[in-house]
Design a protein around this motif. Structure first.
Motif, PDB file in Angstrom:
ATOM      1  N   ARG A 156      -6.686   6.913  -7.389  1.00  0.00           N
ATOM      2  CA  ARG A 156      -5.184   7.150  -7.393  1.00  0.00           C
ATOM      3  C   ARG A 156      -4.685   7.071  -8.813  1.00  0.00           C
ATOM      4  O   ARG A 156      -3.719   7.885  -8.671  1.00  0.00           O
ATOM      5  CB  ARG A 156      -4.789   5.927  -6.316  1.00  0.00           C
ATOM      6  CG  ARG A 156      -5.390   6.008  -5.050  1.00  0.00           C
ATOM      7  CD  ARG A 156      -5.079   5.017  -4.120  1.00  0.00           C
ATOM      8  NE  ARG A 156      -3.646   5.452  -3.895  1.00  0.00           N
ATOM      9  CZ  ARG A 156      -2.929   4.666  -2.890  1.00  0.00           C
ATOM     10  NH1 ARG A 156      -3.481   3.530  -2.439  1.00  0.00           N
ATOM     11  NH2 ARG A 156      -1.828   4.914  -2.548  1.00  0.00           N
ATOM     12  N   ALA A 185      -8.547   2.280  -6.478  1.00  0.00           N
ATOM     13  CA  ALA A 185      -7.459   2.318  -7.337  1.00  0.00           C
ATOM     14  C   ALA A 185      -7.460   3.236  -8.506  1.00  0.00           C
ATOM     15  O   ALA A 185      -6.339   3.980  -9.089  1.00  0.00           O
ATOM     16  CB  ALA A 185      -7.226   0.880  -7.957  1.00  0.00           C
ATOM     17  N   SER A 190      -1.823  -0.553  -7.964  1.00  0.00           N
ATOM     18  CA  SER A 190      -2.937  -0.056  -7.049  1.00  0.00           C
ATOM     19  C   SER A 190      -4.015  -0.970  -7.110  1.00  0.00           C
ATOM     20  O   SER A 190      -4.498  -1.349  -6.038  1.00  0.00           O
ATOM     21  CB  SER A 190      -3.282   1.328  -7.388  1.00  0.00           C
ATOM     22  OG  SER A 190      -2.155   2.239  -7.044  1.00  0.00           O
ATOM     23  N   PRO A 233       1.908   3.337  -9.210  1.00  0.00           N
ATOM     24  CA  PRO A 233       0.223   3.135  -9.370  1.00  0.00           C
ATOM     25  C   PRO A 233      -0.153   2.077 -10.078  1.00  0.00           C
ATOM     26  O   PRO A 233      -1.273   1.781 -10.228  1.00  0.00           O
ATOM     27  CB  PRO A 233      -0.157   4.520  -9.885  1.00  0.00           C
ATOM     28  CG  PRO A 233       1.044   5.096 -10.526  1.00  0.00           C
ATOM     29  CD  PRO A 233       2.130   4.604  -9.826  1.00  0.00           C
ATOM     30  N   VAL A 247       0.886  -1.265   0.029  1.00  0.00           N
ATOM     31  CA  VAL A 247      -0.075  -0.034   0.058  1.00  0.00           C
ATOM     32  C   VAL A 247       0.820   1.371   0.079  1.00  0.00           C
ATOM     33  O   VAL A 247       0.656   2.097  -0.885  1.00  0.00           O
ATOM     34  CB  VAL A 247      -0.965   0.095   1.254  1.00  0.00           C
ATOM     35  CG1 VAL A 247      -1.607   1.491   1.468  1.00  0.00           C
ATOM     36  CG2 VAL A 247      -2.142  -0.980   1.089  1.00  0.00           C
ATOM     37  N   GLN A 264      -5.078  -3.163  -3.763  1.00  0.00           N
ATOM     38  CA  GLN A 264      -6.552  -3.002  -3.359  1.00  0.00           C
ATOM     39  C   GLN A 264      -7.259  -4.165  -3.128  1.00  0.00           C
ATOM     40  O   GLN A 264      -8.095  -4.248  -2.077  1.00  0.00           O
ATOM     41  CB  GLN A 264      -7.094  -1.893  -4.262  1.00  0.00           C
ATOM     42  CG  GLN A 264      -8.454  -1.340  -3.495  1.00  0.00           C
ATOM     43  CD  GLN A 264      -9.895  -2.040  -4.064  1.00  0.00           C
ATOM     44  OE1 GLN A 264      -9.744  -2.770  -5.254  1.00  0.00           O
ATOM     45  NE2 GLN A 264     -10.719  -2.122  -3.090  1.00  0.00           N
ATOM     46  N   THR A 273       2.429   1.930  -3.198  1.00  0.00           N
ATOM     47  CA  THR A 273       1.449   2.229  -4.496  1.00  0.00           C
ATOM     48  C   THR A 273       1.460   3.850  -4.527  1.00  0.00           C
ATOM     49  O   THR A 273       1.037   4.140  -5.687  1.00  0.00           O
ATOM     50  CB  THR A 273      -0.157   2.047  -4.216  1.00  0.00           C
ATOM     51  OG1 THR A 273      -0.311   2.417  -2.950  1.00  0.00           O
ATOM     52  CG2 THR A 273      -0.025   0.565  -4.313  1.00  0.00           C
TER      53      THR A 273
END
Length: 121
Positions: free
Chosen positions: A109, A106, A39, A36, A29, A43, A32
């Protein structure tokens, strides 16, 4: 993560060390923020930190192997080439097999990270 695999809350064999699973998911986490591209997988795996099963741990190890194998990869922008940036977003409507809700954390983000990168470039 494996393609077309639906991870459930209860599966065949429980994982024998849930604390290790939680630590690894927590580390991913944190990762990330700079990666990304993982992600979504993180998640999905973070949904099972309360009661992880062997299949969740196996998927977690796949993500870690992917991160280890892609540490030296990057994008090269040459100074003499013109840059045309395009962004793409993938929507996931009702993708969670347990609750049939959309998985948006996700995606938000990734949108945020991509927008920040494009502005900097």
């Amino acid at each position: 993560m494996e393609i077309n695999t639906k991870y459930k809350e209860v599966d065949r064999e429980p994982f024998n060390d849930p604390t290790l699973y939680r630590k690894l998911v927590g580390s991913l986490v944190y990762l990330t923020m700079t990666r990304p591209n993982i992600s979504y997988a993180v998640q999905v795996l973070s949904q099972f930190v309360v009661n992880p099963y062997r299949i969740h741990h196996t998927a977690l190890l796949r993500v870690i192997r992917y991160v280890r194998g892609s540490m030296i990869q990057g994008v090269l922008f040459r100074s003499d080439s013109s840059i045309h940036l395009e962004g793409y977003i993938d929507a996931d409507w009702a993708g969670c097999p347990n609750s049939r809700r959309s998985v948006t954390e996700a995606e938000y983000r990734a949108i945020s990270a991509a927008s920040s990168e494009i502005v900097c470039l």
